[in-house]
Design a protein around this motif. Sequence first.
Motif, short mmCIF file in Angstrom:
data_model
loop_
_atom_site.label_atom_id
_atom_site.label_comp_id
_atom_site.label_asym_id
_atom_site.label_seq_id
_atom_site.Cartn_x
_atom_site.Cartn_y
_atom_site.Cartn_z
N LEU A 1 0.82 -1.21 0.00
CA LEU A 1 0.00 0.00 0.00
C LEU A 1 0.86 1.26 0.00
CD1 LEU A 1 -2.84 -0.98 2.52
CD2 LEU A 1 -2.98 -0.81 0.03
N VAL A 2 1.99 1.20 0.68
CA VAL A 2 2.89 2.34 0.69
C VAL A 2 3.52 2.53 -0.67
CG1 VAL A 2 4.98 3.32 1.73
CG2 VAL A 2 3.33 2.08 3.15
N GLN A 3 3.92 1.44 -1.30
CA GLN A 3 4.53 1.52 -2.61
C GLN A 3 3.56 2.10 -3.63
OE1 GLN A 3 5.92 -2.42 -3.51
NE2 GLN A 3 7.28 -2.53 -1.72
N GLU A 4 2.29 1.69 -3.54
CA GLU A 4 1.29 2.21 -4.47
C GLU A 4 1.03 3.69 -4.26
OE1 GLU A 4 -2.13 -0.17 -3.88
OE2 GLU A 4 -1.20 -2.03 -4.61
N ALA A 5 1.22 4.17 -3.03
CA ALA A 5 0.94 5.57 -2.73
C ALA A 5 2.06 6.51 -3.19
CB ALA A 5 0.71 5.76 -1.24
N ILE A 6 3.23 5.95 -3.49
CA ILE A 6 4.35 6.78 -3.91
C ILE A 6 4.29 6.98 -5.41
CG2 ILE A 6 6.86 6.96 -3.99
CD1 ILE A 6 6.97 5.12 -1.58
N PRO A 7 4.15 8.22 -5.90
CA PRO A 7 4.01 8.43 -7.35
C PRO A 7 5.26 8.10 -8.14
CG PRO A 7 4.23 10.52 -6.19
CD PRO A 7 4.09 9.48 -5.14
N ASN A 8 6.41 8.34 -7.58
CA ASN A 8 7.67 8.06 -8.27
C ASN A 8 8.57 7.27 -7.33
OD1 ASN A 8 7.49 9.84 -10.84
ND2 ASN A 8 6.95 11.22 -9.16
N GLY A 9 9.28 6.27 -7.88
CA GLY A 9 10.14 5.49 -7.01
C GLY A 9 10.94 4.47 -7.75
N PHE A 10 11.49 3.56 -6.99
CA PHE A 10 12.34 2.51 -7.53
C PHE A 10 11.98 1.20 -6.86
CE2 PHE A 10 14.67 6.49 -7.53
CZ PHE A 10 15.18 6.56 -8.82
N TYR A 11 12.08 0.12 -7.64
CA TYR A 11 12.01 -1.22 -7.10
C TYR A 11 13.42 -1.78 -7.08
CZ TYR A 11 6.92 -1.32 -7.62
OH TYR A 11 5.58 -1.06 -7.52
N VAL A 12 13.78 -2.43 -6.00
CA VAL A 12 15.07 -3.10 -5.91
C VAL A 12 14.82 -4.61 -5.93
CG1 VAL A 12 17.18 -3.42 -4.57
CG2 VAL A 12 16.07 -1.19 -4.62
N HIS A 13 15.27 -5.27 -6.99
CA HIS A 13 15.06 -6.70 -7.15
C HIS A 13 16.37 -7.43 -6.84
CE1 HIS A 13 11.18 -5.96 -9.12
NE2 HIS A 13 11.78 -5.00 -9.82
N LYS A 14 16.29 -8.38 -5.93
CA LYS A 14 17.46 -9.19 -5.61
C LYS A 14 17.55 -10.37 -6.57
CE LYS A 14 17.54 -8.08 -0.67
NZ LYS A 14 17.52 -8.63 0.71
N GLU A 15 18.68 -10.55 -7.21
CA GLU A 15 18.90 -11.62 -8.16
C GLU A 15 20.22 -12.30 -7.84
OE1 GLU A 15 18.69 -9.79 -11.97
OE2 GLU A 15 16.52 -9.43 -11.86
N PRO A 16 20.44 -13.52 -8.36
CA PRO A 16 21.69 -14.23 -8.06
C PRO A 16 22.94 -13.45 -8.44
CG PRO A 16 20.08 -15.72 -9.02
CD PRO A 16 19.48 -14.35 -9.11
N ALA A 17 22.85 -12.70 -9.54
CA ALA A 17 24.02 -11.94 -9.98
C ALA A 17 24.16 -10.61 -9.26
CB ALA A 17 23.95 -11.70 -11.49
N GLY A 18 23.20 -10.27 -8.44
CA GLY A 18 23.24 -8.99 -7.73
C GLY A 18 21.89 -8.30 -7.79
N SER A 19 21.79 -7.16 -7.16
CA SER A 19 20.53 -6.42 -7.12
C SER A 19 20.34 -5.63 -8.41
CB SER A 19 20.49 -5.48 -5.91
OG SER A 19 20.56 -6.22 -4.70
N ARG A 20 19.07 -5.50 -8.80
CA ARG A 20 18.72 -4.76 -10.00
C ARG A 20 17.69 -3.69 -9.63
NH1 ARG A 20 14.54 -5.43 -13.54
NH2 ARG A 20 14.04 -7.44 -12.52
N ILE A 21 17.88 -2.47 -10.12
CA ILE A 21 16.99 -1.36 -9.80
C ILE A 21 16.06 -1.10 -10.98
CG2 ILE A 21 16.83 1.10 -9.24
CD1 ILE A 21 19.50 0.87 -7.87
N GLU A 22 14.78 -1.02 -10.69
CA GLU A 22 13.76 -0.72 -11.69
C GLU A 22 13.09 0.60 -11.35
OE1 GLU A 22 9.42 -2.43 -13.17
OE2 GLU A 22 10.71 -3.64 -11.88
N THR A 23 13.10 1.51 -12.30
CA THR A 23 12.48 2.82 -12.10
C THR A 23 10.99 2.71 -12.33
OG1 THR A 23 14.49 3.90 -12.87
CG2 THR A 23 12.48 5.24 -12.79
N ARG A 24 10.22 3.34 -11.43
CA ARG A 24 8.77 3.33 -11.55
C ARG A 24 8.25 4.74 -11.47
NH1 ARG A 24 4.87 3.72 -7.93
NH2 ARG A 24 6.32 3.51 -6.19
N GLY A 25 7.37 5.09 -12.40
CA GLY A 25 6.78 6.42 -12.41
C GLY A 25 5.30 6.35 -12.14
N PRO A 26 4.60 7.49 -12.23
CA PRO A 26 3.15 7.50 -11.99
C PRO A 26 2.45 6.56 -12.96
CG PRO A 26 4.02 9.72 -12.06
CD PRO A 26 5.10 8.82 -12.54
N VAL A 27 1.44 5.83 -12.44
CA VAL A 27 0.67 4.92 -13.26
C VAL A 27 -0.51 5.67 -13.89
CG1 VAL A 27 -0.68 2.79 -13.28
CG2 VAL A 27 1.32 2.99 -11.81
#
Length: 218
Positions: free
Chosen positions: A192-218
Motif C-alpha cells: 500500500l505504501v509503494q502504491e501511494a508513492i508516485p515516483n520510485g524505484f524497485y530493488v530486485h534481488k537476483e543471483p548476480a546482484g541487485s537490479r533497480i527498476e524505475t517506476r513512475g506515476p501509473v
Amino acid sequence: ERRAAAAHASDHLASLRDDLAGTLQRLEAEEAASAPLRRLSALFDGRNPQGLDLETYAIGAMFDRVLAAANRRLGPMSGGRYRLEREAEGGGGRGRRGLGLQVFDLFTGKARPTATLSGGETFIAALALALGLADAVESASGKVRLDTIFIDEGFGSLDAEDGAGTLDRVLQALGALVGHTRAVGLISHVPLVQEAIPNGFYVHKEPAGSRIETRGPV
C-alpha cells in the motif's frame, strides 16, 4: 604577679574580641554583597524548587519547541487523539529531571507513558518527533535547511482502522510536505505504501546482484 598576668591576659582577650568583631562585620558585609550571586549560582546548579539546572532548563525550552512542532504533525496522523508533552517532574533513574516524555490521550483525558503506545502509535509518534525536530532546527537557524527526509520502514506496524486507516492518515501528512518545504523518500516493503508513492524505484534481488527498476506515476 598573678594580678598583673591576669590583667595582661584580659587585655589580650579584649584585643582579640575587638579583632573578631571587626572580622565578623566584614564577613557580614561580604555575604550581603555576594548574596544575589550566590542565589543565582544555586539556581544554575539546580538548587531550586524544580530541581532544574540551567543547562536542563535551556534544553527543556528547546524541547518544548520541538514538541509543539511535532504535535502539529501528530494530531492529523493520530486522528486528533494524541499529544506529546514534557513531564514536569521527570522520571527516576539517572535521566535528567524535566526532560521526560509522555503522551496525552484525548480519548481518556489523561497523560500516560509513551511505553503504553502500540507499535504503530510508537512509529507515528517517532515520525512526528523527527519532523518536529527538523522544523525546529530550520526555524532556529536560517542557514540550515533540511530539504530531504528518508523514512526507512515502520509502515508495516500501522493498523488500518476507523475507515481511512492510520496508514492513510500518515501518508496524507507526509504527502502534504512534498512540494511545500521538503522532499520525502519512503523505503518500505508494504504494497500500500509503494502504491501511494508516485515516483520510485524497485530493488530486485537476483543471483548476480541487485537490479533497480524505475517506476513512475501509473
